[in-house]
Design an enzyme around this catalytic site. Sequence first.
Site, PDB file in Angstrom:
ATOM      1  N   ASP A  13       0.813  -1.221   0.000  1.00  0.00           N
ATOM      2  CA  ASP A  13       0.000   0.000   0.000  1.00  0.00           C
ATOM      3  C   ASP A  13       0.846   1.270   0.000  1.00  0.00           C
ATOM      4  O   ASP A  13       0.434   2.294   0.540  1.00  0.00           O
ATOM      5  CB  ASP A  13      -0.960   0.029   1.208  1.00  0.00           C
ATOM      6  N   GLY A  15       1.644   3.068  -2.505  1.00  0.00           N
ATOM      7  CA  GLY A  15       1.301   3.993  -3.582  1.00  0.00           C
ATOM      8  C   GLY A  15       1.981   3.587  -4.883  1.00  0.00           C
ATOM      9  O   GLY A  15       2.280   4.432  -5.727  1.00  0.00           O
ATOM     10  N   LYS A  16       2.195   2.278  -5.035  1.00  0.00           N
ATOM     11  CA  LYS A  16       2.852   1.775  -6.253  1.00  0.00           C
ATOM     12  C   LYS A  16       2.032   2.115  -7.496  1.00  0.00           C
ATOM     13  O   LYS A  16       2.573   2.384  -8.551  1.00  0.00           O
ATOM     14  CB  LYS A  16       3.040   0.251  -6.187  1.00  0.00           C
ATOM     15  N   ASN A  38      -5.786  -9.760  -4.561  1.00  0.00           N
ATOM     16  CA  ASN A  38      -5.602  -9.269  -3.190  1.00  0.00           C
ATOM     17  C   ASN A  38      -4.846  -7.945  -3.204  1.00  0.00           C
ATOM     18  O   ASN A  38      -4.624  -7.337  -2.184  1.00  0.00           O
ATOM     19  CB  ASN A  38      -4.821 -10.287  -2.334  1.00  0.00           C
ATOM     20  N   GLY A  40      -4.407  -3.982  -4.330  1.00  0.00           N
ATOM     21  CA  GLY A  40      -5.359  -2.901  -4.560  1.00  0.00           C
ATOM     22  C   GLY A  40      -4.589  -1.649  -4.877  1.00  0.00           C
ATOM     23  O   GLY A  40      -3.861  -1.144  -4.043  1.00  0.00           O
ATOM     24  N   HIS A  41      -4.687  -1.201  -6.106  1.00  0.00           N
ATOM     25  CA  HIS A  41      -4.018   0.042  -6.455  1.00  0.00           C
ATOM     26  C   HIS A  41      -5.076   1.118  -6.635  1.00  0.00           C
ATOM     27  O   HIS A  41      -6.083   0.891  -7.287  1.00  0.00           O
ATOM     28  CB  HIS A  41      -3.272  -0.097  -7.783  1.00  0.00           C
ATOM     29  N   ARG A 142       1.170 -29.055  -8.953  1.00  0.00           N
ATOM     30  CA  ARG A 142       0.871 -29.440 -10.347  1.00  0.00           C
ATOM     31  C   ARG A 142      -0.591 -29.843 -10.512  1.00  0.00           C
ATOM     32  O   ARG A 142      -0.933 -30.707 -11.290  1.00  0.00           O
ATOM     33  CB  ARG A 142       1.804 -30.554 -10.846  1.00  0.00           C
ATOM     34  N   GLN A 248       1.698  -6.120  -3.618  1.00  0.00           N
ATOM     35  CA  GLN A 248       2.179  -6.335  -2.245  1.00  0.00           C
ATOM     36  C   GLN A 248       3.586  -5.730  -2.093  1.00  0.00           C
ATOM     37  O   GLN A 248       3.871  -4.751  -2.753  1.00  0.00           O
ATOM     38  CB  GLN A 248       2.155  -7.817  -1.842  1.00  0.00           C
ATOM     39  N   THR A 324      -8.786  -3.117  -1.075  1.00  0.00           N
ATOM     40  CA  THR A 324      -9.537  -4.336  -1.368  1.00  0.00           C
ATOM     41  C   THR A 324     -10.450  -4.717  -0.207  1.00  0.00           C
ATOM     42  O   THR A 324     -11.586  -5.117  -0.409  1.00  0.00           O
ATOM     43  CB  THR A 324      -8.552  -5.485  -1.687  1.00  0.00           C
ATOM     44  N   THR A 325      -9.952  -4.554   1.023  1.00  0.00           N
ATOM     45  CA  THR A 325     -10.703  -5.077   2.168  1.00  0.00           C
ATOM     46  C   THR A 325     -11.359  -3.994   3.019  1.00  0.00           C
ATOM     47  O   THR A 325     -12.231  -4.290   3.829  1.00  0.00           O
ATOM     48  CB  THR A 325      -9.754  -5.860   3.091  1.00  0.00           C
ATOM     49  N   GLY A 326     -10.909  -2.753   2.890  1.00  0.00           N
ATOM     50  CA  GLY A 326     -11.439  -1.673   3.728  1.00  0.00           C
ATOM     51  C   GLY A 326     -10.894  -1.718   5.152  1.00  0.00           C
ATOM     52  O   GLY A 326     -11.278  -0.919   6.000  1.00  0.00           O
ATOM     53  N   ARG A 327      -9.977  -2.675   5.409  1.00  0.00           N
ATOM     54  CA  ARG A 327      -9.436  -2.820   6.767  1.00  0.00           C
ATOM     55  C   ARG A 327      -8.570  -1.624   7.164  1.00  0.00           C
ATOM     56  O   ARG A 327      -7.840  -1.105   6.321  1.00  0.00           O
ATOM     57  CB  ARG A 327      -8.542  -4.075   6.838  1.00  0.00           C
TER      58      ARG A 327
HETATM   59  P1  GDP Z   1      -0.506   0.553  -3.783  1.00  0.00           P
HETATM   60  O1  GDP Z   1      -1.204  -0.737  -3.619  1.00  0.00           O
HETATM   61  O2  GDP Z   1       0.932   0.470  -3.380  1.00  0.00           O
HETATM   62  O3  GDP Z   1      -0.685   1.163  -5.135  1.00  0.00           O
HETATM   63  O4  GDP Z   1      -1.121   1.567  -2.743  1.00  0.00           O
HETATM   64  P2  GDP Z   1      -2.663   1.939  -2.522  1.00  0.00           P
HETATM   65  O5  GDP Z   1      -3.251   2.365  -3.780  1.00  0.00           O
HETATM   66  O6  GDP Z   1      -3.356   0.891  -1.741  1.00  0.00           O
HETATM   67  O7  GDP Z   1      -2.515   3.125  -1.500  1.00  0.00           O
HETATM   68  C1  GDP Z   1      -1.998   4.291  -1.840  1.00  0.00           C
HETATM   69  C2  GDP Z   1      -3.019   5.341  -1.466  1.00  0.00           C
HETATM   70  O8  GDP Z   1      -2.359   6.519  -1.202  1.00  0.00           O
HETATM   71  C3  GDP Z   1      -3.991   5.646  -2.571  1.00  0.00           C
HETATM   72  O9  GDP Z   1      -5.230   6.001  -2.027  1.00  0.00           O
HETATM   73  C4  GDP Z   1      -3.364   6.835  -3.271  1.00  0.00           C
HETATM   74  O10 GDP Z   1      -4.290   7.674  -3.927  1.00  0.00           O
HETATM   75  C5  GDP Z   1      -2.746   7.525  -2.116  1.00  0.00           C
HETATM   76  N1  GDP Z   1      -1.511   8.236  -2.411  1.00  0.00           N
HETATM   77  C6  GDP Z   1      -0.510   7.868  -3.267  1.00  0.00           C
HETATM   78  N2  GDP Z   1       0.498   8.758  -3.190  1.00  0.00           N
HETATM   79  C7  GDP Z   1       0.147   9.678  -2.260  1.00  0.00           C
HETATM   80  C8  GDP Z   1       0.787  10.828  -1.706  1.00  0.00           C
HETATM   81  O11 GDP Z   1       1.904  11.182  -2.051  1.00  0.00           O
HETATM   82  N3  GDP Z   1       0.086  11.496  -0.735  1.00  0.00           N
HETATM   83  C9  GDP Z   1      -1.155  11.133  -0.308  1.00  0.00           C
HETATM   84  N4  GDP Z   1      -1.749  11.853   0.644  1.00  0.00           N
HETATM   85  N5  GDP Z   1      -1.774  10.071  -0.813  1.00  0.00           N
HETATM   86  C10 GDP Z   1      -1.139   9.348  -1.769  1.00  0.00           C
END
Ligand code: GDP
Length: 458
Positions: A13, A15-16, A38, A40-41, A142, A248, A324-327
């Site tokens: 998570d 921010g990939k 699993n 979530g971007h 397999r 991940q 993905t999970t809201g956790r």
């Molecule tokens: P990923 O699975 O690594 O792509 O990460 P996620 O998408 O789950 O989480 C990244 C979250 O952080 C998303 O809601 C993005 O919109 C947010 N995000 C990404 N870069 C930044 C940042 O520089 N600042 C802030 N405040 N939010 C960011």
Amino acid sequence: MPGIVIVGAQWGDEGKGKVTDLLAAGADAIVRFQGGNNAGHTIVRDGELFKFHLIPSGILYPEKACVIGNGVVLDPRILLEEIEGLKRRGIDVGNLRISANAHLIMPYHVLLDTAGEVKLGKLSIGTTRRGIGPCYADKALRLGIRVQDLLDEKILRKKILAALEPKQQALRELSVQRRKLRKEAGEGARQGGDPSVADAPDPRLDLHTMTEEFAGYGHRLEPHIADTSRLCWNLLDGGGTVLFEGAQATLLDLDHGTYPFVTSSNPIAGAACVGAGVGPTDIDEVWGVAKAYATRVGAGPFPTELLDSVGRQMLEAGHEFGTTTGRERRCGWMDLVALRYAVRLNRMSALAVTKLDVLSGIDPLRVAVRYRSREGAVFDSFPYHQSILHSAQPEYEELPGFEADLSACRSEADLPPQARAYLDFVAGFVGVPIRLVGVGPGRDQVVWMGDEPRLRAA
Ligand code: GDP
């Protein structure tokens, strides 16, 4: 620089998605190489929010090949839902390619995942219960069903039968457990106490139904099924740029993470070769993505976790809830012992530090620079023994915080000196240059440190 891998440098998570989205602008193809739905971007494009669980973030560039590699495990129902959702929003998915060798998550994988977690009780790993672990297990045994099997109903039926057989015992246990749970919940009584209702075989596990259902998915996915390893080869050979997008993160790696609290695949850079079908010398750069603090979802050691108001502030300011999970995610200080470990495992060439904006108002800032074990031993590098990690106390370097809102910063000079000093300390400690800094969720809310990379499209 034709082959670039993007990996999570912490516990996921980071921010990939956004970093991939930015680098994808100059690439010819974006390839996912491991994991399943699993991941979530989240990407914010022109104020519009996109969440991807399976499809690579590159899908927002319709002219580029967007690839689900052989190392991914995919649930065709979820994939089709994601495709339909994108189409409804006017996104062209014509260039989506799915490896014929990718493995399929079957209904019994989902049931076994849930049953496994329920059985482990307090020791549960905290999986997303999407069937990903059991699917990878079948691949190693397999007994997996692959995307290409969807295209031949006869073979599909045979393979499902072979895969189902050894699971009968586990599924029988599951049905006993289900009956028990239903009894406890008084469901039998609500259904008029007819035990045959509760005992009816799960229709999702019927061989005939499953074969028909999955052959149907095969028809719908057929235009996207391809030899994706060859596709990557052709692009790389022609001097094009291919981005390999990890899901991940390093500390959740099946081999190198905090086992067993890990994912069931290898998210580190080396796995891009296996999961996409390219050679190690095709990889020219490895970008690690790390948050300016740290988060972790689910169980497992997390030495710098904060259970106080600062951790709460990170959770709220950073909206740390799983895509993905809201956790709720566990939050803590940036852990440079763990980050240096990630740098080594991936031989990282660049770092992107995201969410620096979330730290504004926190003073002082801390970063972990070593651990101390219960017995007083000092660990400058990530300990290989789990017991040490579980009880390790981090020791911190304290750095001055900053008050300013960073969301409008667009250049290094816009950042407050304390923020720059924080980044310098991190880069110096782990020995990798920070090339990109995130200051907000928007696509433009970034600061390129030095030159923006110029990627060459073929
Ligand atoms: P990923 O699975 O690594 O792509 O990460 P996620 O998408 O789950 O989480 C990244 C979250 O952080 C998303 O809601 C993005 O919109 C947010 N995000 C990404 N870069 C930044 C940042 O520089 N600042 C802030 N405040 N939010 C960011």
